[in-house]
Scaffold this motif. Structure first.
Motif, short mmCIF file in Angstrom:
data_model
loop_
_atom_site.label_atom_id
_atom_site.label_comp_id
_atom_site.label_asym_id
_atom_site.label_seq_id
_atom_site.Cartn_x
_atom_site.Cartn_y
_atom_site.Cartn_z
N LEU A 83 42.29 -40.14 -12.18
CA LEU A 83 43.33 -39.70 -11.24
C LEU A 83 44.12 -38.53 -11.79
N ILE A 84 44.43 -38.57 -13.06
CA ILE A 84 45.19 -37.48 -13.68
C ILE A 84 44.37 -36.19 -13.67
N LEU A 85 43.08 -36.29 -14.02
CA LEU A 85 42.25 -35.08 -14.04
C LEU A 85 41.97 -34.55 -12.64
N TRP A 86 41.89 -35.43 -11.64
CA TRP A 86 41.79 -34.96 -10.26
C TRP A 86 43.03 -34.13 -9.91
N GLY A 87 44.19 -34.62 -10.30
CA GLY A 87 45.42 -33.86 -10.06
C GLY A 87 45.39 -32.50 -10.74
N TYR A 88 44.89 -32.47 -11.98
CA TYR A 88 44.82 -31.22 -12.72
C TYR A 88 43.87 -30.24 -12.05
N VAL A 89 42.68 -30.73 -11.68
CA VAL A 89 41.67 -29.86 -11.05
C VAL A 89 42.18 -29.29 -9.73
N LEU A 90 42.81 -30.12 -8.92
CA LEU A 90 43.34 -29.65 -7.64
C LEU A 90 44.50 -28.69 -7.85
N TRP A 91 45.35 -28.97 -8.81
CA TRP A 91 46.49 -28.09 -9.10
C TRP A 91 46.02 -26.71 -9.55
N LEU B 243 40.43 -25.51 -9.11
CA LEU B 243 39.06 -25.39 -9.61
C LEU B 243 38.08 -25.93 -8.58
N ALA B 244 36.90 -25.33 -8.55
CA ALA B 244 35.89 -25.73 -7.57
C ALA B 244 35.34 -27.11 -7.89
N VAL B 245 35.35 -27.97 -6.88
CA VAL B 245 34.82 -29.33 -7.02
C VAL B 245 33.37 -29.35 -6.54
N THR C 174 24.53 -32.83 -8.49
CA THR C 174 25.55 -32.69 -9.53
C THR C 174 26.35 -33.98 -9.70
N TRP C 175 26.69 -34.62 -8.57
CA TRP C 175 27.44 -35.87 -8.66
C TRP C 175 26.59 -36.97 -9.28
N GLY C 176 25.28 -36.94 -9.05
CA GLY C 176 24.40 -37.89 -9.72
C GLY C 176 24.40 -37.69 -11.23
N ALA C 177 24.36 -36.42 -11.64
CA ALA C 177 24.42 -36.11 -13.07
C ALA C 177 25.76 -36.52 -13.67
N LEU C 178 26.84 -36.34 -12.91
CA LEU C 178 28.17 -36.73 -13.39
C LEU C 178 28.29 -38.25 -13.49
N LEU C 179 27.68 -38.96 -12.56
CA LEU C 179 27.68 -40.42 -12.62
C LEU C 179 26.97 -40.90 -13.89
N THR C 180 25.81 -40.29 -14.16
CA THR C 180 25.08 -40.65 -15.38
C THR C 180 25.91 -40.32 -16.61
N PRO D 102 34.40 -27.20 -17.91
CA PRO D 102 34.57 -28.44 -18.67
C PRO D 102 35.57 -29.41 -18.05
N GLN D 103 36.67 -28.88 -17.50
CA GLN D 103 37.67 -29.75 -16.89
C GLN D 103 37.11 -30.47 -15.66
N VAL D 104 36.29 -29.76 -14.90
CA VAL D 104 35.67 -30.37 -13.71
C VAL D 104 34.65 -31.41 -14.14
N ALA D 105 33.89 -31.10 -15.19
CA ALA D 105 32.91 -32.07 -15.69
C ALA D 105 33.61 -33.34 -16.17
N ALA D 106 34.74 -33.19 -16.87
CA ALA D 106 35.48 -34.36 -17.35
C ALA D 106 36.00 -35.18 -16.17
N MET D 107 36.54 -34.50 -15.16
CA MET D 107 37.03 -35.20 -13.98
C MET D 107 35.88 -35.94 -13.28
N GLY D 108 34.74 -35.27 -13.14
CA GLY D 108 33.61 -35.86 -12.44
C GLY D 108 33.03 -37.06 -13.16
N MET D 109 32.90 -36.96 -14.49
CA MET D 109 32.31 -38.09 -15.22
C MET D 109 33.25 -39.28 -15.21
N LEU D 110 34.57 -39.05 -15.29
CA LEU D 110 35.51 -40.17 -15.24
C LEU D 110 35.56 -40.78 -13.84
N THR D 111 35.34 -39.96 -12.82
CA THR D 111 35.22 -40.50 -11.47
C THR D 111 33.99 -41.40 -11.36
N GLY D 112 32.86 -40.92 -11.90
CA GLY D 112 31.65 -41.73 -11.91
C GLY D 112 31.85 -43.03 -12.70
#
Length: 281
Positions: free
Chosen positions: A37-45, A48-50, A56-62, A171-181
């Protein structure tokens, strides 16, 4: 690097404290969900492109499974039965295992003579830290040490996966995506095994969650990428050597933990191995 080592070193203490009230899977769910949730806030603030594509979301889930779900769970489970400082020592083996995984997967990461010597020295250090008595039989303490090493191996596999599949992301988007997964996996898992995700009662448990979720996960990822950008991956590896002294000291001061001399000797040998692997020239 000192700030990052302090944050991650103190996270081992925070996890140990939270384990006094929370079951393992619920603890990990708290860690990944709040950080996501915190990194989603950072990315949106930051605007950054989601990612929008399923691949890509499959790779982030893995990535979330390899870098968060598996290691966070194995290490938290193991930390119930071994000392905070010892957990951090085995966590330092991630750098060694990362070299082996990279050599097996990538053609440009071959295992040179110097790297092989560093790996062998480092594994000798891990063996010393485990102790000869633990190698003779499997009790809960031995299994806990193996679980933490399994978490370190998962981290190493995650690093290879990130290089192969996530290099096109910020990197920030990747961190947000993997924590979402990771959150999408951990929440149902915690609900199924532990029941409804418990809200802690003790103030110290809330403080521990705040530390390992906000500082030790969300903030630490952002800080780590900053260290990588400024100091490079070689120098960033030194953070691995700075974490155990912090965790060992805090475990002693706060919890009264005392490590066996063999664990300290093992860490010293492991540190030598890491330095040999990372030596230039």
């Amino acid at each position: 690097m000192l700030a990052l080592a302090t944050i991650w070193g103190a996270s081992f203490l925070a996890i140990k404290i939270a384990l006094g009230e929370l079951p393992v899977l619920t603890l990990v769910a708290h860690r990944v969900v709040w950080a996501a949730l915190i990194l989603w806030g950072y990315v949106l603030w930051r605007g950054l492109a989601v990612p929008r594509d399923a691949a890509t979301w499959g790779a982030l889930l893995t990535m979330g499974v390899l870098n968060n779900v598996v290691p966070f769970t194995l290490m938290a489970w193991g930390q119930q039965f071994i000392e905070t400082g010892l957990t951090s020592i085995f966590n330092a083996a991630t750098a060694v295992l990362g070299v082996l995984v990279a050599a097996a997967v990538f053609a440009d990461e071959r295992l040179t003579g110097r790297r092989l010597a560093g790996v062998l020295i480092a594994f000798a250090g891990v063996s010393i830290a485990i102790g000869l008595e633990a190698l003779g039989g499997l009790d809960l303490r031995s299994l806990a040490q193996l679980a933490v090493l399994g978490g370190a191996l998962s981290y190493a596999c995650a690093a290879a996966w990130a290089r192969a599949r996530l290099g096109h992301l910020r990197p920030q988007v990747a961190a947000m995506g993997m924590l979402t997964g990771a959150s999408l996996v951990m929440l149902p898992l915690a609900l199924a095994v532990d029941g409804p995700v418990a809200l802690p009662r003790a103030p110290e448990t809330w403080a521990a969650i705040a530390w390992f979720a906000v500082a030790g996960t969300a903030l630490a990822y952002l800080l780590y990428y900053r260290v990588l950008a400024v100091a490079g991956s070689g120098n960033a590896m030194l953070v691995t050597l700075l974490i155990p002294p912090v965790a060992i000291t805090l475990g002693w001061l706060v919890l009264g933990e005392r490590l066996a001399p063999s664990a300290l000797v093992g860490f010293a040998v492991l540190a030598v191995g890491l330095l040999v692997m990372n030596r230039r020239g």
